[in-house]
Design an enzyme around this catalytic site. Structure first.
Site, PDB file in Angstrom:
ATOM      1  N   LYS A 170     129.378 133.093 117.760  1.00  0.00           N
ATOM      2  CA  LYS A 170     129.904 134.449 117.983  1.00  0.00           C
ATOM      3  C   LYS A 170     128.809 135.480 118.277  1.00  0.00           C
ATOM      4  CE  LYS A 170     134.045 134.122 115.096  1.00  0.00           C
ATOM      5  NZ  LYS A 170     134.765 134.792 114.009  1.00  0.00           N
ATOM      6  N   GLY A 185     131.311 142.073 100.217  1.00  0.00           N
ATOM      7  CA  GLY A 185     130.714 141.237 101.258  1.00  0.00           C
ATOM      8  C   GLY A 185     130.096 142.089 102.350  1.00  0.00           C
ATOM      9  N   ALA A 186     129.137 141.485 103.075  1.00  0.00           N
ATOM     10  CA  ALA A 186     128.473 142.211 104.167  1.00  0.00           C
ATOM     11  C   ALA A 186     128.145 141.239 105.308  1.00  0.00           C
ATOM     12  CB  ALA A 186     127.211 142.897 103.645  1.00  0.00           C
ATOM     13  N   GLY A 237     144.546 136.436 104.077  1.00  0.00           N
ATOM     14  CA  GLY A 237     143.966 136.629 105.410  1.00  0.00           C
ATOM     15  C   GLY A 237     144.795 136.088 106.561  1.00  0.00           C
ATOM     16  N   ASN A 242     134.401 137.329 119.717  1.00  0.00           N
ATOM     17  CA  ASN A 242     135.276 136.165 119.481  1.00  0.00           C
ATOM     18  C   ASN A 242     136.226 135.905 120.646  1.00  0.00           C
ATOM     19  OD1 ASN A 242     137.227 138.134 119.145  1.00  0.00           O
ATOM     20  ND2 ASN A 242     138.039 137.321 117.235  1.00  0.00           N
ATOM     21  N   ALA A 300     132.629 138.809 108.783  1.00  0.00           N
ATOM     22  CA  ALA A 300     133.997 139.289 108.592  1.00  0.00           C
ATOM     23  C   ALA A 300     133.987 140.695 107.999  1.00  0.00           C
ATOM     24  CB  ALA A 300     134.760 138.335 107.675  1.00  0.00           C
ATOM     25  N   THR A 346     140.361 123.427 114.570  1.00  0.00           N
ATOM     26  CA  THR A 346     140.877 124.732 115.007  1.00  0.00           C
ATOM     27  C   THR A 346     142.404 124.727 115.109  1.00  0.00           C
ATOM     28  OG1 THR A 346     140.905 126.416 116.720  1.00  0.00           O
ATOM     29  CG2 THR A 346     140.486 124.178 117.461  1.00  0.00           C
ATOM     30  N   SER A 362     143.872 127.356 116.664  1.00  0.00           N
ATOM     31  CA  SER A 362     144.206 128.231 117.791  1.00  0.00           C
ATOM     32  C   SER A 362     144.963 127.537 118.933  1.00  0.00           C
ATOM     33  CB  SER A 362     142.932 128.889 118.337  1.00  0.00           C
ATOM     34  OG  SER A 362     142.352 129.659 117.323  1.00  0.00           O
ATOM     35  N   ASP A 394     138.801 140.871 115.638  1.00  0.00           N
ATOM     36  CA  ASP A 394     138.990 140.744 114.176  1.00  0.00           C
ATOM     37  C   ASP A 394     139.319 142.083 113.508  1.00  0.00           C
ATOM     38  OD1 ASP A 394     138.750 138.026 113.903  1.00  0.00           O
ATOM     39  OD2 ASP A 394     136.591 138.061 113.522  1.00  0.00           O
ATOM     40  N   THR A 451     134.050 130.667 118.579  1.00  0.00           N
ATOM     41  CA  THR A 451     134.079 130.564 117.125  1.00  0.00           C
ATOM     42  C   THR A 451     132.736 130.057 116.603  1.00  0.00           C
ATOM     43  OG1 THR A 451     135.402 129.809 115.242  1.00  0.00           O
ATOM     44  CG2 THR A 451     135.231 128.273 117.096  1.00  0.00           C
TER      45      THR A 451
HETATM   46  N1  LIG Z   1     141.430 136.108 107.978  1.00  0.00           N
HETATM   47  C1  LIG Z   1     140.628 135.997 109.017  1.00  0.00           C
HETATM   48  O1  LIG Z   1     141.044 136.099 110.182  1.00  0.00           O
HETATM   49  C2  LIG Z   1     139.162 135.767 108.782  1.00  0.00           C
HETATM   50  C3  LIG Z   1     138.230 136.012 109.793  1.00  0.00           C
HETATM   51  C4  LIG Z   1     136.861 135.794 109.544  1.00  0.00           C
HETATM   52  C5  LIG Z   1     136.462 135.319 108.291  1.00  0.00           C
HETATM   53  N2  LIG Z   1     137.395 135.095 107.312  1.00  0.00           N
HETATM   54  C6  LIG Z   1     136.974 134.650 105.972  1.00  0.00           C
HETATM   55  O2  LIG Z   1     136.050 135.619 105.466  1.00  0.00           O
HETATM   56  C7  LIG Z   1     135.079 134.990 104.629  1.00  0.00           C
HETATM   57  C8  LIG Z   1     133.665 135.418 105.022  1.00  0.00           C
HETATM   58  O3  LIG Z   1     133.390 134.959 106.334  1.00  0.00           O
HETATM   59  P1  LIG Z   1     132.092 135.464 107.137  1.00  0.00           P
HETATM   60  O4  LIG Z   1     132.236 134.944 108.507  1.00  0.00           O
HETATM   61  O5  LIG Z   1     131.878 136.916 106.925  1.00  0.00           O
HETATM   62  O6  LIG Z   1     130.921 134.656 106.390  1.00  0.00           O
HETATM   63  P2  LIG Z   1     129.377 135.088 106.276  1.00  0.00           P
HETATM   64  O7  LIG Z   1     128.965 135.902 107.433  1.00  0.00           O
HETATM   65  O8  LIG Z   1     128.673 133.824 105.963  1.00  0.00           O
HETATM   66  O9  LIG Z   1     129.331 136.046 104.963  1.00  0.00           O
HETATM   67  C9  LIG Z   1     129.599 135.514 103.683  1.00  0.00           C
HETATM   68  C10 LIG Z   1     129.688 136.651 102.669  1.00  0.00           C
HETATM   69  O10 LIG Z   1     130.047 136.070 101.403  1.00  0.00           O
HETATM   70  C11 LIG Z   1     129.023 136.371 100.442  1.00  0.00           C
HETATM   71  N3  LIG Z   1     128.863 135.237  99.525  1.00  0.00           N
HETATM   72  C12 LIG Z   1     128.793 133.925  99.853  1.00  0.00           C
HETATM   73  N4  LIG Z   1     128.629 133.179  98.743  1.00  0.00           N
HETATM   74  C13 LIG Z   1     128.569 134.049  97.699  1.00  0.00           C
HETATM   75  C14 LIG Z   1     128.397 133.896  96.297  1.00  0.00           C
HETATM   76  N5  LIG Z   1     128.233 132.682  95.743  1.00  0.00           N
HETATM   77  N6  LIG Z   1     128.393 134.991  95.516  1.00  0.00           N
HETATM   78  C15 LIG Z   1     128.566 136.221  96.064  1.00  0.00           C
HETATM   79  N7  LIG Z   1     128.715 136.445  97.397  1.00  0.00           N
HETATM   80  C16 LIG Z   1     128.723 135.365  98.201  1.00  0.00           C
HETATM   81  C17 LIG Z   1     127.773 136.612 101.258  1.00  0.00           C
HETATM   82  O11 LIG Z   1     126.864 137.364 100.488  1.00  0.00           O
HETATM   83  P3  LIG Z   1     125.275 137.334 100.814  1.00  0.00           P
HETATM   84  O12 LIG Z   1     125.057 138.336 101.916  1.00  0.00           O
HETATM   85  O13 LIG Z   1     124.658 137.726  99.535  1.00  0.00           O
HETATM   86  O14 LIG Z   1     124.950 135.927 101.237  1.00  0.00           O
HETATM   87  C18 LIG Z   1     128.355 137.374 102.453  1.00  0.00           C
HETATM   88  O15 LIG Z   1     128.604 138.713 102.129  1.00  0.00           O
HETATM   89  C19 LIG Z   1     135.308 133.482 104.782  1.00  0.00           C
HETATM   90  O16 LIG Z   1     135.989 133.046 103.636  1.00  0.00           O
HETATM   91  C20 LIG Z   1     136.185 133.343 106.004  1.00  0.00           C
HETATM   92  O17 LIG Z   1     137.089 132.244 105.878  1.00  0.00           O
HETATM   93  C21 LIG Z   1     138.727 135.310 107.545  1.00  0.00           C
END
Ligand SMILES: NC(=O)c1ccc[n+]([C@@H]2O[C@H](COP(=O)([O-])OP(=O)(O)OC[C@H]3O[C@@H](n4cnc5c(N)ncnc54)[C@H](OP(=O)(O)O)[C@@H]3O)[C@@H](O)[C@H]2O)c1
Length: 275
Positions: free
Chosen positions: A70, A130-131, A240, A91, A134, A19, A21, A106, A66
């Site tokens: 969460k 994505g869904a 990000g 968070n 995040a 982390t 943070s 977030d 984290t």
């Molecule tokens: N900048 C920031 O402060 C911040 C904050 C939070 C997260 N993030 C980043 O955001 C990203 C997502 O995080 P999350 O927490 O939302 O993760 P999550 O809940 O696991 O969601 C992952 C997403 O990615 C999709 N995905 C994963 N592998 C894939 C593939 N091979 N092909 C197509 N789609 C794929 C998933 O689709 P399915 O539904 O089909 O599995 C889902 O929509 C990460 O990279 C994380 O580092 C950044």
């Protein structure tokens, strides 16, 4: 220096050793001369309830939550703020005299990071890739600010679930297939999938569909292959890191009641390889 008066803030997660943070918040406390200390705690899922109870028992000011806690933390809190209810994730927790209040910073982080770069959300057509967790925070922020949201996700059922949760907030449509024609409708594209974290990941959309008047935002903290292609094409791009800094700044404000030193936090993030 830690004394008997020092106030404690924690972060609970598993794993926790990577982390960033503690560096961010402890540097901010030092900069503002605040007698606070931010400490990482490795909390296993089966001990989460006890860890949350310890916030009261040990009189912490609050904690960040984290991965992977969460969502699981929600039943243990006394109050959940609106954005955290929608996003179904907390968070940040504030200990208000023994009452534990759950926030999600977030969406605030995402919106403020793009507003400071002059990105206009109100009335824009925004494609969200994505869904997951995040993506839900991004959806909340975009709909709250009056953007028109279009969601594309590999697993279609998760996109529909997201629509069901958020449709009372504003305009939201599901995109079943990405093609060149559809892409012409969007002014902003947000990658909230994890594609781009690894260098050999495929791109979330075909880069031939990019056009130079679009803004590309990736939630991943680095120049992903998608952002590199968008830059080549002349698009405005944002990674990000801004969202990460702004969500931390909001948590700081919730705990301390003062604005966080954003320029310092940004500098620390930029220089983080030197720490
Ligand atoms: N900048 C920031 O402060 C911040 C904050 C939070 C997260 N993030 C980043 O955001 C990203 C997502 O995080 P999350 O927490 O939302 O993760 P999550 O809940 O696991 O969601 C992952 C997403 O990615 C999709 N995905 C994963 N592998 C894939 C593939 N091979 N092909 C197509 N789609 C794929 C998933 O689709 P399915 O539904 O089909 O599995 C889902 O929509 C990460 O990279 C994380 O580092 C950044």
């Amino acid at each position: 220096m830690i004394t008997g008066k020092t106030k404690i803030i924690g972060i609970f997660g598993d794993p926790i050793e990577h982390t960033f943070s503690p560096l961010l918040h402890n540097s901010a406390f030092r900069e503002l001369g605040l007698d606070y200390c931010y400490v990482p705690f490795l909390v296993k899922s089966e001990r989460l309830k006890e860890a949350i109870e310890a916030i009261r028992a040990l009189n912490f000011i609050g904690v960040n939550i984290t991965v992977p806690h969460k969502e699981a933390v929600i039943p243990y809190l006394d109050e959940i703020k609106e954005e955290a209810k929608y996003i179904e994730a907390v968070n940040t927790i504030l200990n208000n005299n023994g009452k534990l209040i759950g926030f999600n910073t977030d969406a605030y982080g995402f919106i403020n990071s793009i507003f400071e770069e002059g990105v206009r959300v109100k009335g824009s057509n925004i494609l969200l890739l994505g869904a997951g967790g995040a993506a839900k925070a991004v959806a909340f922020g975009i709909l709250k600010e009056g953007g028109n949201l279009f969601v594309f996700n590999r697993t279609l059922s998760k996109a529909y679930k997201l629509k069901e949760t958020f449709q009372k907030m504003g305009n939201i449509e599901i995109i079943k297939e990405i093609n060149a024609d559809i892409m012409k409708n969007f002014q902003i594209v947000v990658n909230a999938t994890s594609l781009g974290l690894k260098d050999n990941d495929p791109m979330p959309i075909n880069p031939n569909f990019l056009s130079r008047d679009q803004v590309y935002i990736d939630l991943i903290y680095k120049d992903t292959p998608l952002l590199k292609e968008a830059k080549k094409c002349g698009c405005k791009t944002l990674d990000g890191s801004g969202m990460l800094i702004w969500q931390a700044a909001k948590a700081f404000e919730i705990w301390i009641g003062k604005a966080a030193p954003l320029p310092l936090m940004k500098k620390i993030f930029k220089d983080k390889k030197n720490y």
